[in-house]
Structure formats: C-alpha cells, structure tokens
Design an enzyme around this catalytic site. Sequence first.
Site, PDB file in Angstrom:
ATOM      1  N   GLU A   1     -12.024   4.926   9.379  1.00  0.00           N
ATOM      2  CA  GLU A   1     -12.497   3.760   8.647  1.00  0.00           C
ATOM      3  C   GLU A   1     -11.854   2.483   9.197  1.00  0.00           C
ATOM      4  O   GLU A   1     -10.661   2.460   9.498  1.00  0.00           O
ATOM      5  CB  GLU A   1     -12.190   3.915   7.155  1.00  0.00           C
TER       6      GLU A   1
ATOM      7  N   GLU B   1       0.661  -4.755   4.451  1.00  0.00           N
ATOM      8  CA  GLU B   1      -0.466  -4.949   5.363  1.00  0.00           C
ATOM      9  C   GLU B   1      -1.124  -6.283   5.050  1.00  0.00           C
ATOM     10  O   GLU B   1      -1.363  -6.612   3.887  1.00  0.00           O
ATOM     11  CB  GLU B   1      -1.464  -3.803   5.183  1.00  0.00           C
TER      12      GLU B   1
ATOM     13  N   ARG C   1     -11.644  14.944   6.063  1.00  0.00           N
ATOM     14  CA  ARG C   1     -12.486  15.774   5.192  1.00  0.00           C
ATOM     15  C   ARG C   1     -13.925  15.299   5.284  1.00  0.00           C
ATOM     16  O   ARG C   1     -14.229  14.336   5.985  1.00  0.00           O
ATOM     17  CB  ARG C   1     -12.004  15.647   3.740  1.00  0.00           C
TER      18      ARG C   1
ATOM     19  N   LYS D   1     -16.356   2.921  -3.536  1.00  0.00           N
ATOM     20  CA  LYS D   1     -17.669   2.641  -2.965  1.00  0.00           C
ATOM     21  C   LYS D   1     -18.775   2.890  -3.993  1.00  0.00           C
ATOM     22  O   LYS D   1     -18.706   3.837  -4.775  1.00  0.00           O
ATOM     23  CB  LYS D   1     -17.893   3.516  -1.735  1.00  0.00           C
TER      24      LYS D   1
ATOM     25  N   VAL E   1     -18.066  11.560   0.820  1.00  0.00           N
ATOM     26  CA  VAL E   1     -19.120  11.531  -0.205  1.00  0.00           C
ATOM     27  C   VAL E   1     -20.436  11.074   0.412  1.00  0.00           C
ATOM     28  O   VAL E   1     -21.513  11.603   0.111  1.00  0.00           O
ATOM     29  CB  VAL E   1     -18.715  10.591  -1.361  1.00  0.00           C
TER      30      VAL E   1
ATOM     31  N   ASN F   1     -10.024   9.717   7.157  1.00  0.00           N
ATOM     32  CA  ASN F   1     -10.271  10.726   6.136  1.00  0.00           C
ATOM     33  C   ASN F   1     -10.501  12.062   6.815  1.00  0.00           C
ATOM     34  O   ASN F   1     -11.467  12.234   7.558  1.00  0.00           O
ATOM     35  CB  ASN F   1     -11.478  10.350   5.279  1.00  0.00           C
TER      36      ASN F   1
ATOM     37  N   LYS G   1       0.833  -1.207   0.000  1.00  0.00           N
ATOM     38  CA  LYS G   1       0.000   0.000   0.000  1.00  0.00           C
ATOM     39  C   LYS G   1       0.868   1.258   0.000  1.00  0.00           C
ATOM     40  O   LYS G   1       1.847   1.351   0.751  1.00  0.00           O
ATOM     41  CB  LYS G   1      -0.926   0.021   1.216  1.00  0.00           C
TER      42      LYS G   1
END
Length: 450
Positions: A274, A199, A291, A236, A294, A289, A157
Amino acid sequence: MFAKILIANRGEIALRIIRACKEMGIATVAVFSKADEDSLHVSLADESICIGPAPVTDSYLNISAILSAAVLTGAEAIHPGYGLLSENPKFARLCVQCGLTFIGPNWEIIKKMGDKDQARSTMAAAGVPIVPGSDIIDDPEEAQKKADEIGYPLLVKARSGGGGKGIRLVEKSEDFINEFQLARQEAQNAFNDDGVYLEKFLTHVKHIEIQLLCDHFNHVVALGERECSIQRKNQKLLEESPSPSLTPELRESMMAVSRKAALSIGYENAGTIEFLMDAQSHYYFMEMNTRLQVEHPITEMVTGVDIVKWQIRIAAGLPLTFGQEDVHIQGHAIECRINAENPLLDFRPNCGTINFLHVPGGPWVRFDTLLYQGYTIPPYYDSMVGKLIVHSKTRELTIRKMKAALCELVIEGIDHTSQIQLDILSHPLFVKGDYYTDFMEKELDKPLSE
C-alpha cells in the site's frame, strides 16, 4: 493438491473460500462460534466444528481450538481469510509445527512486515520510497525533539497497528506529548505492544495499493492497482480498479517497485503493498498486508485471475502459470462495502433479523455476503455484511452500473450503508476521479440525501 482445507474465519470471506475450494474439488471444514450456528459458511462447508462462545477471543482467535479442529478433521491446510488470525505470525508458525500448511506467507515474513518500523526499514533497503519519519521511539522527550524536526502535522503510529488503531494525528508541537502517550496506551491495549514511531502526515493524498502473487520459484506478478481513497476513520468504504489517477507510466513504476520489494524479502503467496500518493504523483510506502484483502474482487474482475484459488495453488507448491506480460487490465470495477451501520447516526453499528433480502443481478454484478432472508446478525463481530462489486467497459459505465445495483439492493431489518455509497458515487469530485483520503471528512460529513 490439498484434499481438505479448514477455513479459520467467518462471514462472507469464509463463504468465498469455501466456494473456491468446491470448484477445485477440495473438501472444506468450517469453524464457528455459538453465535454463528446459523451462518451460511457453517451449512455450506463439508464439515463444521464449534470452537467456542460468541466473543472472538474465545472462538475465532482461539488458536488451540482451531488447530485442534484441523487435526481432528484431518485437514491438511488452513486458510485464514482476512482479519482475525490472518496476520498472526504465532498462528502461522503453530500451523507448521502441527503439520498443517498455512495458506499465506512464511510466519517470519508476516512478523517482519507486521512490525511497521521494520517494514519501513526493509522497504527502504529495497529501494521503495518511504514517508519521512522516525524509528521506534520510547522516550517522550526524544520523541518531541524528533517530531519538531520532522514538522507538523505528523502521525504517531503503532508498530503493530492495523485497522486504524494506534494512530494519532498531531497538528502542533504543544499537543505532541499528550497524543504520543495516548497512542502508546491505545497500542498497548489493542496489540499488547506500546511501540510507536513517527511519520510525516501527508495531506491531500491518495491511497493506492498493488496486488501481488508470488510463488515458491521467485516468480512475482503484479495484478495492477486498486484506488482505496474513500475512507472514514482509516476504514475503507469504496474501492475501484484501475485508479482514475494513475498514468500507464506511473502504474508500471509502482508495479515494478512492488515486485522488486517482494523479491527482496522472498515473499510467497498473495500480498498487497500500500502506498500514499501526493498531488504531484510522488508515492511512498505505507504498509504491506500479508494476506488476502477485503477488496480483492475488483482485481479479479479486471484481470480474470481468481486470487483465492491461486493462494491455495501456491501454498500447495505449484508455480504460477502466467507472467507479468500476461496480465492485462480489462475495463473497470468498483466495490462498495455494505455495513450494518446508520450513516445518519454517526455510522452507529446495528444488528437484527433480515426480514427481506433482494440481491441485484445482471452481467458482471457480484454480491459477496453472509446474509440470507431470516438470518439474524449477531452483535459481536465486524459490521460489514456484504460487498457489492460491479464491472463494465469504462469507469463511467461502471459508476452507472453500481448505482443501479445499489438501487436494486434491498436489505430490510437493519440499517445499512447503501445510501451513503450512492451519495459518494453521485458526488462531482468522485465522478471526476479527483478525490483524496479526506473526501469523507470534507465532502460528506452529512450525506447528500439528508
């Protein structure tokens, strides 16, 4: 309170912020590219300024042009929405240096939590469970040894990853070096940062996120969770709240851990932590996140809290006027993302002119969209053209209401994803709530309607 806010974004999220500002009596400034001259956010804002040609690098990612527009129009604050510059610490820092309020967390927090490796170690120090893995590794041989120790399957990642980029799944040892190098190259190309870490790849997992609001007075409130396990290529497609998989005890545990984590780093404004949760209900930190998400509308539906307005109030220095004990989840909400894509052609994006548009209505039905009849979708930006959100008393009723709303939605002139959303909602595993992040890959490689 601010007198004028510049919205450094486009599309439906720019409209969402403009509407919140209008309700609060705040003047708005829209910025737009030449390709977006006819966009709704340009006409609905009090002022609008063109900041460059169509490509995002020359317009919506043009920091100097956006800051110049803010100074020129006398804006006091900038709301970045989601995506684009919303998690760019340099932009947040420059806003402050220009005497502007960045509506979001401190730039240092954005930088810390945007570095996936640093975020992992920060959360671990705060007592948040993390997925087994490694620190940043540059040497391929050292990485191979660590990968063999962690075990397969695993993920390589990107430290600065986002939007599904810079992630490589490795299923066996002999494939590791090649995938490791590819992940580094992709990360360098996408983020100008080739740092990667390893990970453990958890299979048969759910994607659960906790919405937080944090003010400047160490008040942290968790607004419940969202289930975001319906994904395709790490993007998503559909979200719901509350999750059909969480017990009240597990919900309280995840919210408590998230609130503790936010307090430990001095987080301010809206943010989301998350988690991945396995079949045994063990959950692990994935990312934070820094921010607006969505999928924030479904949380607004079940809590009655306007997250965008609270972002603005918190940025203006106002305290939260409610505590954790005042948060009550009422009913159920689902959001379906409507993308200008053709699911029968491997979700190929498309653009075109909207010849006819009919938006579904009725109680507790909301369609956040940039579309209007006669609008021509430009080919330069994200394919999401709207979000259909519904709310009802129970999950069963909410599924039924969403299916009715999708059947009523008419968008002529482009291919879009409303039919695949109907297929998801009709699938027995979704109806039972027994679905995981591999649902699309395993169950809907081909739509049920095909």
